[in-house]
Scaffold this active site. Structure first.
Site, PDB file in Angstrom:
ATOM      1  N   LYS A   1      23.897  15.492  -9.331  1.00  0.00           N
ATOM      2  CA  LYS A   1      24.810  16.635  -9.332  1.00  0.00           C
ATOM      3  C   LYS A   1      26.195  16.132  -9.717  1.00  0.00           C
ATOM      4  O   LYS A   1      26.756  15.231  -9.071  1.00  0.00           O
ATOM      5  CB  LYS A   1      24.816  17.259  -7.943  1.00  0.00           C
ATOM      6  CG  LYS A   1      25.201  18.700  -7.901  1.00  0.00           C
ATOM      7  CD  LYS A   1      24.963  19.224  -6.496  1.00  0.00           C
ATOM      8  CE  LYS A   1      25.386  20.664  -6.356  1.00  0.00           C
ATOM      9  NZ  LYS A   1      25.474  21.038  -4.945  1.00  0.00           N
TER      10      LYS A   1
HETATM   11  C1  E4P Z   1      25.107  24.220  -4.180  1.00  0.00           C
HETATM   12  O1  E4P Z   1      24.732  23.519  -5.058  1.00  0.00           O
HETATM   13  C2  E4P Z   1      26.526  24.421  -3.846  1.00  0.00           C
HETATM   14  O2  E4P Z   1      27.134  23.243  -3.496  1.00  0.00           O
HETATM   15  C3  E4P Z   1      26.595  25.435  -2.742  1.00  0.00           C
HETATM   16  O3  E4P Z   1      25.734  26.512  -3.048  1.00  0.00           O
HETATM   17  C4  E4P Z   1      27.969  25.904  -2.383  1.00  0.00           C
HETATM   18  O4  E4P Z   1      27.835  26.921  -1.432  1.00  0.00           O
HETATM   19  P1  E4P Z   1      29.042  27.435  -0.503  1.00  0.00           P
HETATM   20  O5  E4P Z   1      29.996  28.171  -1.362  1.00  0.00           O
HETATM   21  O6  E4P Z   1      28.365  28.317   0.499  1.00  0.00           O
HETATM   22  O7  E4P Z   1      29.651  26.210   0.111  1.00  0.00           O
END
Ligand code: E4P
Length: 219
Positions: A87
């Site tokens: 990621k």
């Molecule tokens: C996933 O890959 C993201 O990091 C995540 O969905 C972020 O979510 P949030 O806005 O609830 O922290």
């Protein structure tokens, strides 16, 4: 449509996996910290533990923000398990790193995407997944679902194979609307996934069926 769970909590990952509908996991540094996971070896062990639970892709985020650092970290993460998706944040160095990983056959998830232009760049760099954060956009009075629609249109116009991973999903209707638009994947908390189960008419109907059955059986 693929369902990913957005957590580093092993119990919740197991619960979603046991439901039989889980296609993968996304994590981020905040989610890892929430579980109290810190230190290089502990982080690595935790990713391995997640990979042992699920059949599917597991996103593991790099901490570095420079190209060399991202490449080093990403290659180490990818070597842990074939399920690992590196990621990478949507920054200039990140786009370069995604291009590099793509040329090496390493899967990537381009994260922190908030505009169609960013999503276009991620696809051109060869990202496996692009993660538009719809909940965080909604939080600032911007239509997160509209962004998913825009990216779908752009990717379909040119046949980009990058999968749209709707992230920062907060509730069941986000999932349903993402499915209507044609997002390839959603990632959200267990509560949003299990909320799809719920309907009062289902509960009432089942209670009535069971009551009628018991009555007929003379109970
Ligand atoms: C996933 O890959 C993201 O990091 C995540 O969905 C972020 O979510 P949030 O806005 O609830 O922290």
């Amino acid at each position: 449509m693929k369902f990913f769970i957005d957590t580093a909590n092993l119990q919740q990952i197991k619960e979603a996996y046991d439901l039989g509908v889980l296609d993968g996991v996304t994590t981020n540094p905040s989610l890892m910290a929430k579980e109290g996971i810190s230190g290089e070896q502990n982080v690595i062990n935790h990713y391995k533990a997640i990979c042992d639970i699920v059949d599917g892709d597991v996103s593991a985020e790099v901490i570095s923000t420079d190209f060399d650092g991202m490449v080093k970290e990403g290659e180490q993460l990818a070597a842990l398990n074939d399920k690992i998706v590196v990621k990478v944040p949507m920054i200039k160095e990140g786009v370069k790193a995604i291009k590099y990983f793509s040329s090496k056959g390493i899967k990537t998830n381009c994260t922190l995407v908030f505009s169609a232009g960013q999503a276009l760049l991620a696809a051109k760099a060869g990202a496996t997944y692009v993660s538009p954060f719809i909940g965080r956009l909604d939080d600032v009075s911007t239509d997160g679902l509209q962004l998913i629609e825009d990216i779908r249109l752009i990717y379909d116009n040119y046949g980009y194979e990058t999968q749209i991973l709707a992230a920062s999903v907060r509730h069941a209707m986000h999932i349903v609307n993402c499915a209507k638009i044609g997002a390839d994947v959603i990632t959200g908390p267990l509560s949003a996934i299990t909320a799809l189960l719920k309907h009062p008419l289902t509960d009432n109907g089942l209670a009535q069926f069971l009551a009628d059955h018991a009555k007929a059986a003379g109970k």
